[in-house]
Motif scaffolding. Sequence first.
Motif, PDB file in Angstrom:
ATOM      1  N   LEU A  76       0.720  -1.270  -0.002  1.00  9.19           N
ATOM      2  CA  LEU A  76      -0.079  -0.096   0.146  1.00  9.19           C
ATOM      3  C   LEU A  76       0.714   0.970   0.036  1.00  9.19           C
ATOM      4  O   LEU A  76       0.321   2.064  -0.636  1.00  9.19           O
ATOM      5  N   ASN A  77       1.925   1.274   0.729  1.00  7.56           N
ATOM      6  CA  ASN A  77       2.847   2.573   0.811  1.00  7.56           C
ATOM      7  C   ASN A  77       3.580   2.744  -0.737  1.00  7.56           C
ATOM      8  O   ASN A  77       3.445   4.026  -0.987  1.00  7.56           O
ATOM      9  N   VAL A  78       3.937   1.874  -1.284  1.00  4.12           N
ATOM     10  CA  VAL A  78       4.206   2.029  -2.668  1.00  4.12           C
ATOM     11  C   VAL A  78       3.385   2.459  -3.446  1.00  4.12           C
ATOM     12  O   VAL A  78       3.567   3.213  -4.465  1.00  4.12           O
ATOM     13  N   ALA A  79       2.107   1.862  -3.220  1.00  2.52           N
ATOM     14  CA  ALA A  79       1.136   2.235  -4.351  1.00  2.52           C
ATOM     15  C   ALA A  79       0.585   3.497  -3.990  1.00  2.52           C
ATOM     16  O   ALA A  79       0.296   4.387  -5.196  1.00  2.52           O
ATOM     17  N   PHE A  80       0.571   4.066  -2.886  1.00  3.28           N
ATOM     18  CA  PHE A  80       0.110   5.443  -2.468  1.00  3.28           C
ATOM     19  C   PHE A  80       1.147   6.425  -3.112  1.00  3.28           C
ATOM     20  O   PHE A  80       0.745   7.389  -3.641  1.00  3.28           O
ATOM     21  N   GLU A  81       2.330   6.212  -3.339  1.00  2.00           N
ATOM     22  CA  GLU A  81       3.379   6.845  -3.677  1.00  2.00           C
ATOM     23  C   GLU A  81       3.176   7.110  -5.218  1.00  2.00           C
ATOM     24  O   GLU A  81       3.470   8.388  -5.913  1.00  2.00           O
ATOM     25  N   ALA A  82       2.642   5.967  -5.980  1.00  2.03           N
ATOM     26  CA  ALA A  82       2.493   6.106  -7.320  1.00  2.03           C
ATOM     27  C   ALA A  82       1.192   6.588  -7.784  1.00  2.03           C
ATOM     28  O   ALA A  82       1.058   6.917  -9.108  1.00  2.03           O
ATOM     29  N   ALA A  83       0.302   6.576  -6.928  1.00  2.00           N
ATOM     30  CA  ALA A  83      -1.114   6.799  -7.403  1.00  2.00           C
ATOM     31  C   ALA A  83      -1.169   8.560  -7.603  1.00  2.00           C
ATOM     32  O   ALA A  83      -0.905   9.290  -6.963  1.00  2.00           O
ATOM     33  N   VAL A  84      -2.134   8.646  -8.815  1.00  2.00           N
ATOM     34  CA  VAL A  84      -2.269   9.951  -9.120  1.00  2.00           C
ATOM     35  C   VAL A  84      -3.592  10.526  -9.055  1.00  2.00           C
ATOM     36  O   VAL A  84      -4.113  11.662  -9.458  1.00  2.00           O
ATOM     37  N   GLY A  85      -4.619   9.620  -8.713  1.00  2.00           N
ATOM     38  CA  GLY A  85      -5.862   9.865  -8.853  1.00  2.00           C
ATOM     39  C   GLY A  85      -6.399  10.993  -7.792  1.00  2.00           C
ATOM     40  O   GLY A  85      -5.798  11.026  -6.645  1.00  2.00           O
ATOM     41  N   ASP A  86      -7.398  11.832  -7.923  1.00  2.00           N
ATOM     42  CA  ASP A  86      -7.916  12.596  -6.846  1.00  2.00           C
ATOM     43  C   ASP A  86      -8.645  11.866  -5.774  1.00  2.00           C
ATOM     44  O   ASP A  86      -8.361  12.414  -4.670  1.00  2.00           O
ATOM     45  N   VAL A  87      -9.144  10.954  -5.798  1.00  2.00           N
ATOM     46  CA  VAL A  87      -9.418   9.961  -5.024  1.00  2.00           C
ATOM     47  C   VAL A  87      -9.005   8.331  -5.072  1.00  2.00           C
ATOM     48  O   VAL A  87      -8.652   7.989  -6.207  1.00  2.00           O
ATOM     49  N   ILE A  88      -8.388   7.947  -4.038  1.00  2.00           N
ATOM     50  CA  ILE A  88      -7.807   6.539  -4.262  1.00  2.00           C
ATOM     51  C   ILE A  88      -8.625   5.574  -3.436  1.00  2.00           C
ATOM     52  O   ILE A  88      -8.964   5.676  -2.328  1.00  2.00           O
ATOM     53  N   ILE A  89      -8.922   4.525  -4.261  1.00  3.67           N
ATOM     54  CA  ILE A  89      -9.809   3.549  -3.472  1.00  3.67           C
ATOM     55  C   ILE A  89      -8.755   2.268  -3.334  1.00  3.67           C
ATOM     56  O   ILE A  89      -8.163   1.786  -4.293  1.00  3.67           O
ATOM     57  N   THR A  90      -8.788   1.591  -2.232  1.00  6.55           N
ATOM     58  CA  THR A  90      -8.299   0.395  -1.872  1.00  6.55           C
ATOM     59  C   THR A  90      -9.196  -0.619  -1.942  1.00  6.55           C
ATOM     60  O   THR A  90     -10.394  -0.442  -1.378  1.00  6.55           O
ATOM     61  N   MET A  91      -9.037  -2.003  -2.475  1.00  2.00           N
ATOM     62  CA  MET A  91      -9.402  -2.869  -2.354  1.00  2.00           C
ATOM     63  C   MET A  91      -8.773  -4.263  -2.225  1.00  2.00           C
ATOM     64  O   MET A  91      -7.748  -4.085  -2.983  1.00  2.00           O
ATOM     65  N   ASP A  92      -9.148  -5.429  -2.025  1.00  2.00           N
ATOM     66  CA  ASP A  92      -8.369  -6.697  -1.868  1.00  2.00           C
ATOM     67  C   ASP A  92      -8.690  -7.079  -3.450  1.00  2.00           C
ATOM     68  O   ASP A  92      -9.647  -6.783  -3.866  1.00  2.00           O
ATOM     69  N   ALA A  93      -8.043  -8.111  -3.538  1.00  2.00           N
ATOM     70  CA  ALA A  93      -7.910  -8.957  -5.138  1.00  2.00           C
ATOM     71  C   ALA A  93      -8.512 -10.097  -5.259  1.00  2.00           C
ATOM     72  O   ALA A  93      -8.740 -10.878  -6.246  1.00  2.00           O
ATOM     73  N   VAL A 169       2.566   4.147   5.691  1.00  2.00           N
ATOM     74  CA  VAL A 169       2.375   2.901   6.131  1.00  2.00           C
ATOM     75  C   VAL A 169       3.496   1.752   6.313  1.00  2.00           C
ATOM     76  O   VAL A 169       4.154   1.738   5.221  1.00  2.00           O
ATOM     77  N   TYR A 170       3.622   1.237   7.401  1.00  2.00           N
ATOM     78  CA  TYR A 170       4.764   0.210   7.417  1.00  2.00           C
ATOM     79  C   TYR A 170       4.228  -0.848   8.447  1.00  2.00           C
ATOM     80  O   TYR A 170       3.409  -1.038   8.944  1.00  2.00           O
ATOM     81  N   GLY A 171       5.163  -1.864   8.413  1.00  2.00           N
ATOM     82  CA  GLY A 171       4.776  -2.985   9.476  1.00  2.00           C
ATOM     83  C   GLY A 171       3.434  -3.774   9.080  1.00  2.00           C
ATOM     84  O   GLY A 171       3.418  -4.220   7.906  1.00  2.00           O
ATOM     85  N   GLU A 172       2.528  -3.844  10.156  1.00  2.00           N
ATOM     86  CA  GLU A 172       1.245  -4.329   9.908  1.00  2.00           C
ATOM     87  C   GLU A 172       0.253  -3.112  10.113  1.00  2.00           C
ATOM     88  O   GLU A 172      -1.070  -3.307  10.331  1.00  2.00           O
ATOM     89  N   MET A 173       0.578  -1.845   9.465  1.00  2.00           N
ATOM     90  CA  MET A 173      -0.139  -0.604  10.060  1.00  2.00           C
ATOM     91  C   MET A 173      -1.450  -0.568   8.953  1.00  2.00           C
ATOM     92  O   MET A 173      -2.170   0.336   9.269  1.00  2.00           O
ATOM     93  N   HIS A 174      -1.410  -1.356   7.939  1.00  2.00           N
ATOM     94  CA  HIS A 174      -2.544  -0.886   7.054  1.00  2.00           C
ATOM     95  C   HIS A 174      -3.935  -1.200   7.798  1.00  2.00           C
ATOM     96  O   HIS A 174      -4.748  -0.162   7.312  1.00  2.00           O
ATOM     97  N   ARG A 175      -4.004  -1.905   8.700  1.00  2.00           N
ATOM     98  CA  ARG A 175      -5.577  -2.147   9.169  1.00  2.00           C
ATOM     99  C   ARG A 175      -5.656  -0.788  10.208  1.00  2.00           C
ATOM    100  O   ARG A 175      -6.796  -0.681  10.774  1.00  2.00           O
ATOM    101  N   TYR A 176      -4.721  -0.110  10.701  1.00  2.00           N
ATOM    102  CA  TYR A 176      -4.828   1.098  11.179  1.00  2.00           C
ATOM    103  C   TYR A 176      -4.594   2.521  10.502  1.00  2.00           C
ATOM    104  O   TYR A 176      -4.274   3.495  11.330  1.00  2.00           O
TER     105      TYR A 176
END
Length: 316
Positions: A76-93, A169-176
Amino acid sequence: MDISVVIPLYNEDESLPELTSWIAKVMAAHGFSYEILFVDDGSTDTSWAVIERLKEEFIAVKGIKFRRNYGKSAALNVAFEAAVGDVIITMDADLQDSPDEIPELYRRLKEERLDIISGWKKKRYDPITKTIPTKLFNAATRKMSGIQLNDFNCGLKAYRHEVVKTIEVYGEMHRYIPVIAKWAGFKKIGEQVVEHRARKYGVTKFGLSRFVNGFLDLLSIFFVGKFGKRPMHFFGSMGVLSFLLGTFIAIWMISVKLYHISQAIPYRDITEQPLFYIAMVAIILGSQLFLTGFVAELVTRNAPERNNYLIEKELR
């Protein structure tokens, strides 16, 4: 660009084509400009080959491949750096999150001017070994953070662009992430009931180690967020209290002995009493805690980011 859909994945090659087609269908129906950013977290199946094929079919598809498995937070941290949208939606695969939820998440984030909308899987299809730890984590996180969300760990979330570019976001911080965002000053956090679908392909990646790691990460977030820039306030206060308690006990024992001597009353030597050693431990522990706070304060004052503050607006 309107939306960046961020999808971290690990060994989900079966679900990716269906998920991508579903997202593309939803975006086309609502006229969104978008990108789909897959982050392959060191998959050992053919997930990356599937992503490469999807890139040829869907121009919006982008991909990042880790050399090994680093975990969802890293993805997620790497993706957040690369994302360019006004709104970022995260979802599982794994197709347990429905892309049909995206338009409403986007609308609410824009119209209600929220920083984050967290999905709430009110009706779940997970095994009890996963739902019970999740409920415990949610209750503990609500208590410690003051954020009234029912499902902190839901993978389906919507963020303003500024939020993901600010937090780390690092470690297991994605849930927080809502907690991290709140400490960073993004306090407009909403919730939306979303559909939770039964897993169609593959197996769950949930393990018991996540239960322990998640609890430790929650404590870490709480401590760093509250005392990260002023560690002396935590260690120093604890140290002073411990030192004063030990000193008070020692003085009280000495006073009692002197009184017994003056009154010719039989007494036990101070060193023969367990309370004496408790007092000594409290004094030593208090001194160590105070010194720990002092050293931590020196480290903080010399850190390059010690005066990094988030400025929302500025007039000159």
